[in-house]
Design a protein around this motif. Structure first.
Motif, short mmCIF file in Angstrom:
data_model
loop_
_atom_site.label_atom_id
_atom_site.label_comp_id
_atom_site.label_asym_id
_atom_site.label_seq_id
_atom_site.Cartn_x
_atom_site.Cartn_y
_atom_site.Cartn_z
N ARG A 1 0.83 -1.21 0.00
CA ARG A 1 0.00 0.00 0.00
C ARG A 1 0.87 1.25 0.00
NH1 ARG A 1 -5.39 -0.78 1.92
NH2 ARG A 1 -5.59 1.49 1.87
N ARG A 2 1.94 1.24 0.77
CA ARG A 2 2.86 2.37 0.76
C ARG A 2 3.47 2.57 -0.63
NH1 ARG A 2 6.39 0.89 6.11
NH2 ARG A 2 5.24 2.09 7.68
N LEU A 3 3.82 1.45 -1.26
CA LEU A 3 4.44 1.52 -2.59
C LEU A 3 3.48 2.12 -3.61
CD1 LEU A 3 6.72 0.86 -4.54
CD2 LEU A 3 5.80 -1.46 -4.73
N VAL A 4 2.23 1.69 -3.58
CA VAL A 4 1.24 2.22 -4.51
C VAL A 4 1.09 3.73 -4.34
CG1 VAL A 4 -1.21 2.21 -5.12
CG2 VAL A 4 0.00 0.05 -4.74
N LEU A 5 1.02 4.16 -3.08
CA LEU A 5 0.90 5.60 -2.81
C LEU A 5 2.13 6.36 -3.32
CD1 LEU A 5 -0.48 8.04 -1.50
CD2 LEU A 5 0.59 7.38 0.68
N ALA A 6 3.32 5.82 -3.06
CA ALA A 6 4.54 6.49 -3.50
C ALA A 6 4.61 6.55 -5.03
CB ALA A 6 5.76 5.78 -2.94
N GLU A 7 4.18 5.49 -5.70
CA GLU A 7 4.19 5.49 -7.16
C GLU A 7 3.19 6.50 -7.72
OE1 GLU A 7 5.55 0.90 -8.17
OE2 GLU A 7 3.43 1.38 -7.95
N GLU A 8 2.04 6.62 -7.08
CA GLU A 8 1.07 7.62 -7.53
C GLU A 8 1.66 9.03 -7.40
OE1 GLU A 8 -2.40 7.02 -5.20
OE2 GLU A 8 -3.06 5.22 -6.28
N ASN A 9 2.28 9.32 -6.27
CA ASN A 9 2.89 10.64 -6.08
C ASN A 9 4.04 10.88 -7.05
OD1 ASN A 9 1.18 11.42 -3.95
ND2 ASN A 9 2.44 10.31 -2.45
N ARG A 10 4.84 9.84 -7.28
CA ARG A 10 5.95 9.99 -8.21
C ARG A 10 5.44 10.28 -9.62
NH1 ARG A 10 8.60 4.61 -9.98
NH2 ARG A 10 6.49 4.57 -10.88
N ASP A 11 4.43 9.52 -10.05
CA ASP A 11 3.90 9.72 -11.40
C ASP A 11 3.25 11.10 -11.54
OD1 ASP A 11 4.76 7.17 -11.93
OD2 ASP A 11 2.79 6.23 -11.68
N ARG B 1 11.77 19.24 -9.00
CA ARG B 1 12.65 18.10 -9.25
C ARG B 1 13.03 17.39 -7.95
NH1 ARG B 1 16.80 20.59 -11.49
NH2 ARG B 1 15.85 20.58 -13.58
N LEU B 2 13.32 18.15 -6.91
CA LEU B 2 13.66 17.55 -5.62
C LEU B 2 12.50 16.77 -5.04
CD1 LEU B 2 15.72 20.45 -3.97
CD2 LEU B 2 16.59 18.33 -4.97
N GLN B 3 11.28 17.29 -5.18
CA GLN B 3 10.12 16.57 -4.68
C GLN B 3 9.92 15.27 -5.45
OE1 GLN B 3 7.86 17.47 -1.87
NE2 GLN B 3 7.91 15.29 -2.30
N PHE B 4 10.16 15.31 -6.75
CA PHE B 4 10.06 14.09 -7.57
C PHE B 4 11.08 13.05 -7.11
CE2 PHE B 4 11.85 11.76 -11.20
CZ PHE B 4 10.76 11.01 -11.55
N ILE B 5 12.30 13.48 -6.87
CA ILE B 5 13.34 12.56 -6.39
C ILE B 5 12.97 11.97 -5.04
CG2 ILE B 5 15.75 12.40 -5.65
CD1 ILE B 5 15.36 12.53 -8.67
N ASP B 6 12.34 12.79 -4.19
CA ASP B 6 11.92 12.30 -2.87
C ASP B 6 10.90 11.18 -3.02
OD1 ASP B 6 11.69 12.30 0.00
OD2 ASP B 6 9.79 13.35 -0.25
N PHE B 7 9.93 11.36 -3.92
CA PHE B 7 8.94 10.31 -4.15
C PHE B 7 9.58 9.09 -4.79
CE2 PHE B 7 5.61 13.84 -4.21
CZ PHE B 7 5.10 13.49 -2.96
N GLN B 8 10.53 9.29 -5.66
CA GLN B 8 11.21 8.16 -6.27
C GLN B 8 12.00 7.35 -5.23
OE1 GLN B 8 11.00 6.96 -9.25
NE2 GLN B 8 12.57 5.38 -9.02
N SER B 9 12.63 8.02 -4.29
CA SER B 9 13.36 7.32 -3.23
C SER B 9 12.40 6.54 -2.33
CB SER B 9 14.17 8.31 -2.40
OG SER B 9 13.32 9.19 -1.69
N GLN B 10 11.21 7.08 -2.13
CA GLN B 10 10.21 6.35 -1.34
C GLN B 10 9.77 5.08 -2.07
OE1 GLN B 10 6.92 8.74 -0.04
NE2 GLN B 10 8.23 10.39 0.67
#
Length: 442
Positions: A168-178, A205-214
């Motif tokens: 569930r965490r992964l799905v949320l992080a992927e949604e935010n990243r996308d 860009r930094l926020q995108f990287i943060d979601f990608q790291s999550q």
């Protein structure tokens, strides 16, 4: 060959290697350099997928887990003790000869052959007390096996839902990243046209990287949880687990008064303590019975050879009883009395622990249920809609990049907190079931 020419050859080889590594189809470098094309390695075997519901995972665990197998051996061991306790003492057969060597007698003319059988008869109900004690021991081993299922079953369910939590965490992080990937693409174009400042693009860009790291972090957490579950189920690392029981909210309204009664009456570890206490009482009765000596009865028959002095045939009957002048099992009785008191104290301690465990698990469940229902009362929808509103306003120039980032972080935090609260609620349900010793109907 000159130094310059050697350097040229080395540079050419390095260039070939770089080009080979960069090509889409990864052409083998040995072929490009003029060498033989190496054979392709054998393809790795495809991972085997296994779909499991929570109940199926628990059932597979009960069949395969080695800790349970080891605990189950205790039942067979106790059954062997029960058989041994019911056995009678073996009779003793004695065969011998007696002869005289005086006045010219020898074994051949004065020998006597005798045979005797002795049997020990236990008195004061010793065999019955042994059987009673062994019976309680066998029941205690069975209850201990049930308790192992209770405790290890909690571990299996926890590992199962930890996988679902990470998913569930992964799905949320992927949604935010996308989402921020699209925002980053649009704003990169806007930056090139001079519509936004470079600092705003950097923040996105930094926020995108943060979601990608999550995303990477939660993938690792999910794989770790899957490895833990595979180990509990004795599955190969090549097996890919697909879990079908979702981490969903199902309201549970337990009756705490009934649960306390059920836990004190039926929980396996409480039954173990009660059975151990009863076994120690039977051992005390057995120790007191040893004050009364056992009786040994023997019967024999003796016959002389044809040249014996009087050639008689003799029969014998004897009874042996130890005289309890010194040893009346005083130490054994004292030890058995201490064992009874220890078992009683251990039982009382376990009862107190069970009451507190049920109470704590119930309170935690109620609090976590309130938190989940608070999120479901509209907070999640508000967080999602707020982010969408701010994002649209930002696109129209009605909000700043800081407003957008703040809304994104708030939405992410609220949704992650909801997932954590949902997992905590499900874990508290499982812990309450473990504390009670049975499943709780929703």
């Amino acid at each position: 060959m000159s130094t310059f020419h050697q350097g040229s050859v080395v540079a050419a080889l390095l260039l070939v290697l770089l080009l080979c590594d960069g090509l889409p189809n990864r052409i083998p470098c040995a072929s490009a350099a003029g060498g033989e094309t190496p054979s392709k390695p054998a393809p790795a075997p495809a991972a085997q997928a296994l779909r499991l519901s929570l109940d199926e995972a628990v059932g597979l665990f009960l069949r395969n887990n080695l800790d349970l197998v080891i605990t189950k051996y205790g039942i067979d061991y106790a059954a062997g003790q029960r058989i041994t306790a019911a056995l009678f003492p073996n009779p003793v057969l004695a065969v011998g000869t007696i002869s005289s060597f005086t006045q010219g007698r020898t074994i051949s003319n004065s020998g006597q052959l005798f045979t005797q059988v002795q049997q020990l008869f236990e008195t004061a109900g010793k065999r019955g007390y042994r059987i009673e004690s062994a019976g309680f021991g066998a029941q205690s081993a069975e209850a201990a096996f049930e308790d192992a299922i209770r405790q290890l079953g909690l571990t299996v369910k926890d590992a199962y839902y930890r996988i679902q939590l990470a998913q569930r965490r992964l799905v949320l992080a992927e949604e935010n990243r996308d989402r921020f990937s699209r925002i980053l693409e649009v704003n990169t174009i806007r930056f090139k046209k001079g519509y936004i400042a470079e600092i705003d693009l950097i923040r996105i860009r930094l926020q995108f990287i943060d979601f990608q790291s999550q995303v990477i972090q939660f993938i690792q957490e999910a794989e770790t949880a899957r490895a833990d579950l595979r180990q509990l189920l004795r599955l190969s690392p090549a097996v890919h687990l697909e879990l079908t029981t979702e981490l969903d909210y199902k309201r549970v309204d337990p009756d705490i008064a009934r649960l306390r009664t059920v836990a004190l009456d039926a929980r396996p570890d409480v039954r173990v303590k009660r059975l151990v206490y009863s076994q120690r009482e039977a051992d005390l009765k057995l120790a007191k019975a040893y004050r009364i000596p056992d009786v040994t009865v023997g019967a024999g028959y003796a016959i002389q050879g044809p040249q014996g002095p009087d050639n008689p045939q003799q029969a014998a009957l004897n009874v042996g009883v130890p005289l309890p002048l010194f040893n009346r099992n005083q130490g054994g009785i004292m030890q058995a009395e201490v064992a009874v008191r220890t078992a009683e104290a251990d039982l009382n301690r376990t009862l107190n622990q069970v009451e507190n465990q049920v109470d704590i698990a119930y309170r935690n469940l109620i609090q976590s249920r309130r938190l989940v229902e608070a999120f479901l009362g509209g907070v999640l929808d508000d967080a999602r809609s707020t982010l969408t509103i701010v994002e649209r306003a930002y696109e129209r120039g009605g909000a700043t990049i800081l407003d957008l980032l703040d809304a994104a972080r708030t939405s992410r935090t609220i949704q992650q907190n909801f997932i954590e609260a949902l997992f905590s609620y499900q874990r508290n349900v499982i812990q309450l079931e473990s504390a009670v010793g049975q499943e709780i109907a929703s």
